[in-house]
Scaffold this motif. Sequence first.
Motif, PDB file in Angstrom:
ATOM      1  N   GLU A  95       4.158  19.673  61.009  1.00 38.20           N
ATOM      2  CA  GLU A  95       4.709  18.528  60.282  1.00 38.20           C
ATOM      3  C   GLU A  95       5.086  18.934  58.859  1.00 38.20           C
ATOM      4  O   GLU A  95       6.128  18.531  58.333  1.00 38.20           O
ATOM      5  CB  GLU A  95       3.688  17.381  60.241  1.00 38.20           C
ATOM      6  CG  GLU A  95       3.410  16.728  61.577  1.00 38.20           C
ATOM      7  CD  GLU A  95       4.597  15.921  62.095  1.00 38.20           C
ATOM      8  OE1 GLU A  95       5.482  15.572  61.290  1.00 38.20           O
ATOM      9  OE2 GLU A  95       4.640  15.661  63.309  1.00 38.20           O
ATOM     10  N   ALA A  96       4.231  19.734  58.234  1.00 37.76           N
ATOM     11  CA  ALA A  96       4.504  20.166  56.862  1.00 37.76           C
ATOM     12  C   ALA A  96       5.638  21.185  56.803  1.00 37.76           C
ATOM     13  O   ALA A  96       6.322  21.300  55.781  1.00 37.76           O
ATOM     14  CB  ALA A  96       3.235  20.761  56.247  1.00 37.76           C
ATOM     15  N   LEU A  97       5.852  21.922  57.909  1.00 41.40           N
ATOM     16  CA  LEU A  97       6.890  22.955  57.927  1.00 41.40           C
ATOM     17  C   LEU A  97       8.301  22.369  58.086  1.00 41.40           C
ATOM     18  O   LEU A  97       9.287  22.964  57.634  1.00 41.40           O
ATOM     19  CB  LEU A  97       6.599  23.948  59.067  1.00 41.40           C
ATOM     20  CG  LEU A  97       7.565  25.124  59.214  1.00 41.40           C
ATOM     21  CD1 LEU A  97       7.491  26.033  57.987  1.00 41.40           C
ATOM     22  CD2 LEU A  97       7.245  25.919  60.482  1.00 41.40           C
ATOM     23  N   TRP A  98       8.397  21.201  58.696  1.00 43.64           N
ATOM     24  CA  TRP A  98       9.715  20.638  58.995  1.00 43.64           C
ATOM     25  C   TRP A  98      10.583  20.447  57.744  1.00 43.64           C
ATOM     26  O   TRP A  98      11.750  20.863  57.736  1.00 43.64           O
ATOM     27  CB  TRP A  98       9.557  19.337  59.771  1.00 43.64           C
ATOM     28  CG  TRP A  98      10.787  18.462  59.800  1.00 43.64           C
ATOM     29  CD1 TRP A  98      10.866  17.169  59.398  1.00 43.64           C
ATOM     30  CD2 TRP A  98      12.099  18.805  60.265  1.00 43.64           C
ATOM     31  NE1 TRP A  98      12.142  16.676  59.577  1.00 43.64           N
ATOM     32  CE2 TRP A  98      12.924  17.670  60.102  1.00 43.64           C
ATOM     33  CE3 TRP A  98      12.659  19.964  60.784  1.00 43.64           C
ATOM     34  CZ2 TRP A  98      14.264  17.644  60.439  1.00 43.64           C
ATOM     35  CZ3 TRP A  98      14.013  19.962  61.133  1.00 43.64           C
ATOM     36  CH2 TRP A  98      14.796  18.806  60.961  1.00 43.64           C
ATOM     37  N   PRO A  99      10.109  19.845  56.649  1.00 42.06           N
ATOM     38  CA  PRO A  99      10.963  19.723  55.466  1.00 42.06           C
ATOM     39  C   PRO A  99      11.446  21.067  54.935  1.00 42.06           C
ATOM     40  O   PRO A  99      12.597  21.194  54.497  1.00 42.06           O
ATOM     41  CB  PRO A  99      10.059  19.004  54.449  1.00 42.06           C
ATOM     42  CG  PRO A  99       9.053  18.280  55.276  1.00 42.06           C
ATOM     43  CD  PRO A  99       8.812  19.165  56.450  1.00 42.06           C
ATOM     44  N   ALA A 253       9.165   3.030  68.721  1.00 47.09           N
ATOM     45  CA  ALA A 253       9.999   4.230  68.544  1.00 47.09           C
ATOM     46  C   ALA A 253      10.548   4.239  67.126  1.00 47.09           C
ATOM     47  O   ALA A 253      11.725   3.942  66.891  1.00 47.09           O
ATOM     48  CB  ALA A 253      11.118   4.259  69.566  1.00 47.09           C
ATOM     49  N   PRO A 254       9.692   4.594  66.152  1.00 51.27           N
ATOM     50  CA  PRO A 254      10.160   4.550  64.762  1.00 51.27           C
ATOM     51  C   PRO A 254      11.187   5.624  64.421  1.00 51.27           C
ATOM     52  O   PRO A 254      11.879   5.527  63.416  1.00 51.27           O
ATOM     53  CB  PRO A 254       8.879   4.746  63.966  1.00 51.27           C
ATOM     54  CG  PRO A 254       7.984   5.508  64.878  1.00 51.27           C
ATOM     55  CD  PRO A 254       8.289   5.015  66.254  1.00 51.27           C
ATOM     56  N   GLY A 255      11.270   6.657  65.279  1.00 50.43           N
ATOM     57  CA  GLY A 255      12.205   7.741  65.016  1.00 50.43           C
ATOM     58  C   GLY A 255      11.488   8.968  64.488  1.00 50.43           C
ATOM     59  O   GLY A 255      10.365   8.891  63.982  1.00 50.43           O
ATOM     60  N   LEU A 256      12.161  10.102  64.596  1.00 53.88           N
ATOM     61  CA  LEU A 256      11.581  11.347  64.118  1.00 53.88           C
ATOM     62  C   LEU A 256      11.419  11.289  62.604  1.00 53.88           C
ATOM     63  O   LEU A 256      12.266  10.754  61.880  1.00 53.88           O
ATOM     64  CB  LEU A 256      12.469  12.529  64.492  1.00 53.88           C
ATOM     65  CG  LEU A 256      12.491  12.902  65.975  1.00 53.88           C
ATOM     66  CD1 LEU A 256      13.510  13.987  66.240  1.00 53.88           C
ATOM     67  CD2 LEU A 256      11.110  13.355  66.439  1.00 53.88           C
ATOM     68  N   GLY A 257      10.308  11.840  62.139  1.00 49.32           N
ATOM     69  CA  GLY A 257      10.062  11.846  60.703  1.00 49.32           C
ATOM     70  C   GLY A 257       9.519  10.546  60.177  1.00 49.32           C
ATOM     71  O   GLY A 257       9.393  10.384  58.952  1.00 49.32           O
ATOM     72  N   LEU A 273       6.545   4.195  57.701  1.00 49.65           N
ATOM     73  CA  LEU A 273       6.485   5.090  56.546  1.00 49.65           C
ATOM     74  C   LEU A 273       7.181   6.403  56.847  1.00 49.65           C
ATOM     75  O   LEU A 273       7.324   6.802  58.009  1.00 49.65           O
ATOM     76  CB  LEU A 273       5.025   5.377  56.165  1.00 49.65           C
ATOM     77  CG  LEU A 273       4.080   4.181  56.031  1.00 49.65           C
ATOM     78  CD1 LEU A 273       2.662   4.687  55.784  1.00 49.65           C
ATOM     79  CD2 LEU A 273       4.534   3.271  54.920  1.00 49.65           C
ATOM     80  N   ASP A 274       7.609   7.064  55.799  1.00 50.48           N
ATOM     81  CA  ASP A 274       8.087   8.446  55.919  1.00 50.48           C
ATOM     82  C   ASP A 274       6.886   9.309  56.300  1.00 50.48           C
ATOM     83  O   ASP A 274       5.824   9.233  55.672  1.00 50.48           O
ATOM     84  CB  ASP A 274       8.673   8.908  54.586  1.00 50.48           C
ATOM     85  CG  ASP A 274       9.415  10.239  54.707  1.00 50.48           C
ATOM     86  OD1 ASP A 274       8.945  11.105  55.468  1.00 50.48           O
ATOM     87  OD2 ASP A 274      10.449  10.405  54.035  1.00 50.48           O
ATOM     88  N   ALA A 275       7.035  10.128  57.337  1.00 56.08           N
ATOM     89  CA  ALA A 275       5.899  10.919  57.832  1.00 56.08           C
ATOM     90  C   ALA A 275       5.443  11.970  56.833  1.00 56.08           C
ATOM     91  O   ALA A 275       4.284  12.399  56.865  1.00 56.08           O
ATOM     92  CB  ALA A 275       6.270  11.588  59.152  1.00 56.08           C
ATOM     93  N   SER A 276       6.344  12.406  55.957  1.00 53.89           N
ATOM     94  CA  SER A 276       5.983  13.439  54.974  1.00 53.89           C
ATOM     95  C   SER A 276       5.433  12.763  53.718  1.00 53.89           C
ATOM     96  O   SER A 276       6.151  12.033  53.031  1.00 53.89           O
ATOM     97  CB  SER A 276       7.202  14.286  54.610  1.00 53.89           C
ATOM     98  OG  SER A 276       7.701  14.944  55.749  1.00 53.89           O
ATOM     99  N   PRO A 277       4.160  12.971  53.396  1.00 50.05           N
ATOM    100  CA  PRO A 277       3.588  12.310  52.211  1.00 50.05           C
ATOM    101  C   PRO A 277       4.129  12.896  50.916  1.00 50.05           C
ATOM    102  O   PRO A 277       4.474  14.080  50.853  1.00 50.05           O
ATOM    103  CB  PRO A 277       2.088  12.572  52.356  1.00 50.05           C
ATOM    104  CG  PRO A 277       1.994  13.832  53.152  1.00 50.05           C
ATOM    105  CD  PRO A 277       3.168  13.804  54.094  1.00 50.05           C
ATOM    106  N   VAL A 278       4.199  12.053  49.913  1.00 45.91           N
ATOM    107  CA  VAL A 278       4.586  12.523  48.584  1.00 45.91           C
ATOM    108  C   VAL A 278       3.448  13.329  47.961  1.00 45.91           C
ATOM    109  O   VAL A 278       3.654  14.405  47.410  1.00 45.91           O
ATOM    110  CB  VAL A 278       4.954  11.320  47.677  1.00 45.91           C
ATOM    111  CG1 VAL A 278       5.256  11.788  46.254  1.00 45.91           C
ATOM    112  CG2 VAL A 278       6.133  10.570  48.247  1.00 45.91           C
TER     113      VAL A 278
END
Length: 554
Positions: A95-99, A253-257, A273-278
């Motif tokens: 998950e952290a690698l995707w961005p 089905a919120p969508g990827l990410g 929420l955005d899956a990637s935390p600030v």
Amino acid sequence: MLQIPLWKRIVILALVLSGIAFAVPNLFYGRVEAHNDAIVAAERVGFETPEQAVARGGWPDFLPSGLVNLGLDLRGGAHLLAEVHVADVYKARMEALWPEARRALAGKRATIGAVRRAPAPDGELRIQIGTPAAMAEAVAAVRDLANPVVTLTGVGESDLDVTAEGDILIVRLSEAERAATDDRTIQQSLEIIRRRVDEVGTREPTIQRQGADRILIQVPGLGSAAELKALIGTTAKLTFHPVLGRSSEPDPAPGLGRVVYPSVDERGLFYTLDASPVVSGDELVDARPDFDQNGRPAVSFRFNPTGARKFGDYTAANIGQPFAIVLDGEVISAPVIQSHIPGGSGIITGSFTVEESTNLAVLLRAGALPAGMTFLEERTIGPELGADSIEAGRIASVVGLAAVVVFMILSYGLFGVFASVALMVNIAMIFGILSAIGGTLTLPGIAGIVLTIGMAVDANVLVFERIREELKTAKGPARAIGLGYERAMSAIVDANITTFLTAAILFFLGSGPVRGFAVTLMIGIVTSVFTAIWVTRLLVVVWYDRRRPKTITV
């Protein structure tokens, strides 16, 4: 000649009195323990309640207050065997690698085309490439994100395994990195569990790794296994996410990410929420129970410089937007950003009680568990069983001590009395040393003490028998006593060194009850040699100087 210099006599007496002084608090165990707990509790919160003041006054501050900690089998407490979900860390890494992968591929969009994240099993990252013919370039770009594996066995290996299937780029952790990640996850879990248990002031917990992915946790004196699970079973993973939407029904089905989390305060409300935390709880450096502007319990927090910068930049760019604070997959608060928040400090509000805010602060301050856990085994050991064990150990010790004293007096007369006094001092010094170092006494440890009682007079027997031999040839009792101690020394040292080495091997190679037995045995060997060689000798010298007998009978 039978002489002991004054400075040696002072040192011997000082050591004996110190040992007895450190052992005495164990005779008043309840009062001293309440005194110690009151001091720790007052230091933790910064003030002292009247009840704590009374408990602290139950034992003088100028006296030693160290105690022999009672193990789980003597005091009762909680026992847990937990399995760590190490696979959760693989998923979090992807998950952290995707961005990062998205940014790396964005610079090559002209050749590889559009990229989007494709569905993938846990522990994998799959990226669909718009131009499959340029897959080699995409694979090379993602491989540039890899780092060397930081282990002795994984030297030269990459932490990422990047492959391609058609128009799908697949990223996994390499086998070497998985092994290293497993080890780091278990070690981090051990440390965080230890911090959480220590935060509540429990005594001498046993927290150790078992097998590849299991952790044994034993906490003496804790009320129940359920209480221990409540303390350490929560991952306490705190993250701060941008809010993309909210509704009364969870989006299947919120969508990827994107992720959907329920609200704690507003039942029936779900946040997208955005899956990637600030910012994440890993960047917290402090968390403390506090109160909000309305006087309600809350938790104040502070980030490290990196987290403070990210937190400040985001709040500056998103004034007027909601910002979700997520704890273990639940939105505990979603305040609207009113202004730029520099400095990296903030406050978490919600429907907390004072106890809940205090526990949350403890969990956040100790750090988040890197992965979830399943408790495979849990037991609550009642104090009644421990009390029975202590009573049985006390009876065994008294019977063994009485038998040794009677044997020594019948065999050696007055010299047997000296040996018996030294034996009493030996037992006191064992407890004094255990108290001074904060050692833990278990049922096998009691067995080690009982064994020490039987072995402690071995050195005296060697000395007294040697004195008997010297009386047949030596000129005068003083010369016989001096030669007896001098010529028995080699046999005493040899016998005790070999026993000490055996106990040391048990300590370093054993675990749990075996180590408890080894600790008391090693301490007992050291104190028994000291009391046999120096304490009994001092008693004999003082007696001889006062009486000056022409003949002696051993």
